[in-house]
Write an enzyme that holds these catalytic residues in place. Structure first.
Site, PDB file in Angstrom:
ATOM      1  CB  THR A 122      27.487  26.237  -9.392  1.00 43.52           C
ATOM      2  OG1 THR A 122      26.267  26.301 -10.139  1.00 43.52           O
ATOM      3  CG2 THR A 122      28.563  25.710 -10.334  1.00 43.52           C
ATOM      4  CG  ASP A 123      22.214  24.524  -9.325  1.00 39.17           C
ATOM      5  OD1 ASP A 123      22.925  25.320  -9.981  1.00 39.17           O
ATOM      6  OD2 ASP A 123      20.989  24.697  -9.158  1.00 39.17           O
ATOM      7  CD  GLU A 124      24.880  27.273 -14.041  1.00 32.99           C
ATOM      8  OE1 GLU A 124      25.381  27.104 -15.165  1.00 32.99           O
ATOM      9  OE2 GLU A 124      24.527  28.384 -13.615  1.00 32.99           O
ATOM     10  CE1 TYR A 148      30.662  29.335 -12.932  1.00 31.86           C
ATOM     11  CE2 TYR A 148      28.471  28.533 -13.475  1.00 31.86           C
ATOM     12  CZ  TYR A 148      29.384  28.996 -12.542  1.00 31.86           C
ATOM     13  OH  TYR A 148      29.014  29.132 -11.221  1.00 31.86           O
ATOM     14  CE  LYS A 152      32.412  26.959  -9.225  1.00 26.98           C
ATOM     15  NZ  LYS A 152      33.162  27.790  -8.232  1.00 26.98           N
ATOM     16  CE  LYS A 187      26.689  36.080 -13.728  1.00 27.09           C
ATOM     17  NZ  LYS A 187      27.295  35.731 -12.488  1.00 27.09           N
ATOM     18  NE  ARG A 212      18.385  28.345 -15.403  1.00 25.87           N
ATOM     19  CZ  ARG A 212      18.411  27.278 -16.202  1.00 25.87           C
ATOM     20  NH1 ARG A 212      17.542  26.295 -16.067  1.00 25.87           N
ATOM     21  NH2 ARG A 212      19.316  27.176 -17.156  1.00 25.87           N
TER      22      ARG A 212
HETATM   23  N1  LIG Z   1      25.746  33.554  -8.638  1.00 27.03           N
HETATM   24  C1  LIG Z   1      25.132  32.390  -8.433  1.00 27.03           C
HETATM   25  O1  LIG Z   1      23.906  32.301  -8.599  1.00 27.03           O
HETATM   26  C2  LIG Z   1      25.930  31.190  -7.952  1.00 27.03           C
HETATM   27  C3  LIG Z   1      25.224  30.043  -7.568  1.00 27.03           C
HETATM   28  C4  LIG Z   1      25.945  28.952  -7.057  1.00 27.03           C
HETATM   29  C5  LIG Z   1      27.311  29.017  -6.949  1.00 27.03           C
HETATM   30  N2  LIG Z   1      27.988  30.141  -7.346  1.00 27.03           N
HETATM   31  C6  LIG Z   1      29.460  30.157  -7.146  1.00 27.03           C
HETATM   32  O2  LIG Z   1      29.712  31.105  -6.133  1.00 27.03           O
HETATM   33  C7  LIG Z   1      31.003  31.730  -6.338  1.00 27.03           C
HETATM   34  C8  LIG Z   1      30.856  33.234  -6.349  1.00 27.03           C
HETATM   35  O3  LIG Z   1      29.932  33.578  -7.377  1.00 27.03           O
HETATM   36  P1  LIG Z   1      29.495  35.105  -7.619  1.00 27.03           P
HETATM   37  O4  LIG Z   1      28.158  35.078  -8.251  1.00 27.03           O
HETATM   38  O5  LIG Z   1      29.727  35.881  -6.381  1.00 27.03           O
HETATM   39  O6  LIG Z   1      30.580  35.531  -8.712  1.00 27.03           O
HETATM   40  P2  LIG Z   1      30.998  36.982  -9.215  1.00 27.03           P
HETATM   41  O7  LIG Z   1      31.297  36.820 -10.664  1.00 27.03           O
HETATM   42  O8  LIG Z   1      29.999  38.007  -8.790  1.00 27.03           O
HETATM   43  O9  LIG Z   1      32.351  37.293  -8.401  1.00 27.03           O
HETATM   44  C9  LIG Z   1      33.539  36.582  -8.630  1.00 27.03           C
HETATM   45  C10 LIG Z   1      34.646  37.268  -7.841  1.00 27.03           C
HETATM   46  O10 LIG Z   1      35.856  36.508  -8.031  1.00 27.03           O
HETATM   47  C11 LIG Z   1      36.902  37.426  -8.356  1.00 27.03           C
HETATM   48  N3  LIG Z   1      37.883  36.705  -9.198  1.00 27.03           N
HETATM   49  C12 LIG Z   1      37.681  36.217 -10.449  1.00 27.03           C
HETATM   50  N4  LIG Z   1      38.815  35.641 -10.897  1.00 27.03           N
HETATM   51  C13 LIG Z   1      39.745  35.761  -9.907  1.00 27.03           C
HETATM   52  C14 LIG Z   1      41.097  35.352  -9.776  1.00 27.03           C
HETATM   53  N5  LIG Z   1      41.729  34.711 -10.774  1.00 27.03           N
HETATM   54  N6  LIG Z   1      41.739  35.610  -8.604  1.00 27.03           N
HETATM   55  C15 LIG Z   1      41.110  36.268  -7.598  1.00 27.03           C
HETATM   56  N7  LIG Z   1      39.837  36.699  -7.680  1.00 27.03           N
HETATM   57  C16 LIG Z   1      39.146  36.442  -8.826  1.00 27.03           C
HETATM   58  C17 LIG Z   1      36.226  38.567  -9.092  1.00 27.03           C
HETATM   59  O11 LIG Z   1      37.018  39.747  -9.077  1.00 27.03           O
HETATM   60  C18 LIG Z   1      34.924  38.695  -8.304  1.00 27.03           C
HETATM   61  O12 LIG Z   1      35.086  39.538  -7.183  1.00 27.03           O
HETATM   62  C19 LIG Z   1      31.536  31.173  -7.653  1.00 27.03           C
HETATM   63  O13 LIG Z   1      32.473  30.172  -7.374  1.00 27.03           O
HETATM   64  C20 LIG Z   1      30.284  30.592  -8.340  1.00 27.03           C
HETATM   65  O14 LIG Z   1      30.627  29.500  -9.155  1.00 27.03           O
HETATM   66  C21 LIG Z   1      27.330  31.232  -7.848  1.00 27.03           C
END
Ligand SMILES: NC(=O)c1ccc[n+]([C@@H]2O[C@H](COP(=O)([O-])OP(=O)(O)OC[C@H]3O[C@@H](n4cnc5c(N)ncnc54)[C@H](O)[C@@H]3O)[C@@H](O)[C@H]2O)c1
Length: 329
Positions: A122-124, A148, A152, A187, A212
């Site tokens: 993530t960009d965070e 968080y 990451k 969110k 953002r």
């Molecule tokens: N949402 C955003 O805007 C955004 C932006 C940039 C990067 N990201 C990154 O993208 C990735 C996915 O983000 P998201 O928004 O889909 O998240 P989310 O919270 O919607 O989904 C996370 C998923 O991971 C699973 N999970 C959590 N802990 C687990 C574990 N210990 N073992 C197995 N599965 C597990 C959860 O059950 C869920 O299905 C993350 O790594 C996040 O850091 C998100």
């Protein structure tokens, strides 16, 4: 190719699977997901019966399980994480165990099995920018503000160290905020749509002017696919979006939901709230020819409509998420 996908029942992992499982019948996708509060099997209902998909209910913190699954895979796309900044401020343990320790297991599995790994970050991790700072590049220092973001960054550094020390085939993507369907209703955008549909004021942290970059989740999924197939091992690729202030997003939601555009409530700011994120994504655009296909206006309009017409997906989740402040980074 057999791909191990972690966290495929979440917002972004499920978008990736909905896009590529039907499109690539020659690939096989194994989705390893713990089904935490954020993981929802309904998100992958459209692919769950396809012959090139299977689901394993399990934890990336289970080292033996991860090693076994990796040993029959040709590559790993790692989405699984704890992702909500507010939750990480309330309690950070699961963020450390999943985002750092779990990611370490994934990195070790890729190393021992000698298979390529893409870590979705993530960009965070770059921390906050001031209003006039230049966008962060892939070589900017990591200064994540929340537990968080710090966790990451820990996962990212373990992946890069494994490449440097052991030659593990790793790429990292660092993407801006995503919007789109199936995002857990804690969110920003699903929270704002729910408040608008319920005729309530839309709550924003601070003065609401935090800035953002925003990218449609399907464009993020395509960027991940592009980096996995063409990225150079050991490299980080930023993925940008369109800059919007939180208050601008809220006004768009109000207009789309036929509510007065000043129906807003500013609430006390989140501790350590980052003012601005902005990434320089010229590397993925020039080296790998990626560009977003969905305009912000089109994508945001469709997204708001999706939440309006899919109350049956998000309303039942509110028992858990509804009492929270539920505002995004
Ligand atoms: N949402 C955003 O805007 C955004 C932006 C940039 C990067 N990201 C990154 O993208 C990735 C996915 O983000 P998201 O928004 O889909 O998240 P989310 O919270 O919607 O989904 C996370 C998923 O991971 C699973 N999970 C959590 N802990 C687990 C574990 N210990 N073992 C197995 N599965 C597990 C959860 O059950 C869920 O299905 C993350 O790594 C996040 O850091 C998100």
């Amino acid at each position: 190719m057999k791909l191990l996908v972690t966290g495929g029942c979440g917002f972004i992992g499920s978008a990736y699977l909905r896009l590529f499982v039907p499109q690539r019948p020659h690939n096989h996708y194994t989705n390893l997901d713990l089904l935490t509060y954020a993981g929802n099997p309904k998100n992958v209902a459209s692919v769950s019966a396809l012959p090139n998909y299977d689901f394993i209910h399990g934890d990336i913190r289970d080292n033996e399980l991860v090693s076994n699954l990796a040993s029959s895979a040709d590559g790993i796309i790692h989405f699984a994480a704890e992702t909500h900044v507010d939750r990480s401020i309330e309690s950070s343990s699961a963020f450390v165990t999943t985002n750092v320790v779990g990611t370490h297991h994934i990195v070790e599995a890729a190393r021992h099995c000698e298979i390529p790994l893409l870590v979705v970050s993530t960009d965070e991790v770059y921390g906050s920018l001031d209003e006039d700072d230049p966008p962060t590049s892939e070589s900017s220092p990591l200064k994540g503000s929340s537990p968080y973001a710090a966790a990451k960054a820990g996962g990212d550094l373990l992946a890069l160290a494994s490449h440097r020390t052991f030659g593990t085939q790793v790429c990292i993507t660092r993407c801006a905020n995503n919007y789109g369907p199936y995002q857990y209703p804690e969110k920003l955008i699903p929270v704002l749509v729910r408040q608008a549909l319920d005729g309530k004021p839309l709550t924003l942290y601070g003065d609401g002017r935090n800035l953002r970059d925003w990218l449609h989740v399907d464009d993020h999924a395509r960027a991940i696919d592009t980096v996995f197939s063409g990225g150079k091992s050991g490299e980080v690729y930023n993925i940008g979006g369109v800059p919007r202030r939180n208050i601008e997003i809220a006004k768009e939601v109000l207009i789309a939901c036929n509510q007065p555009p000043d129906q807003l409530a500013l609430i006390s700011d989140r501790p350590g709230h980052d003012w601005r994120y902005a990434v320089d994504d010229r590397k993925i655009r020039s080296e790998l020819n990626w560009k977003p296909l969905i305009s912000f206006e089109e994508g945001m309009g469709e997204t708001i409509q999706w939440y309006q017409s899919h109350e049956s997906w998000w309303r039942p989740l509110l028992g858990e998420a509804g009492g929270r402040r539920g505002l995004l980074n």
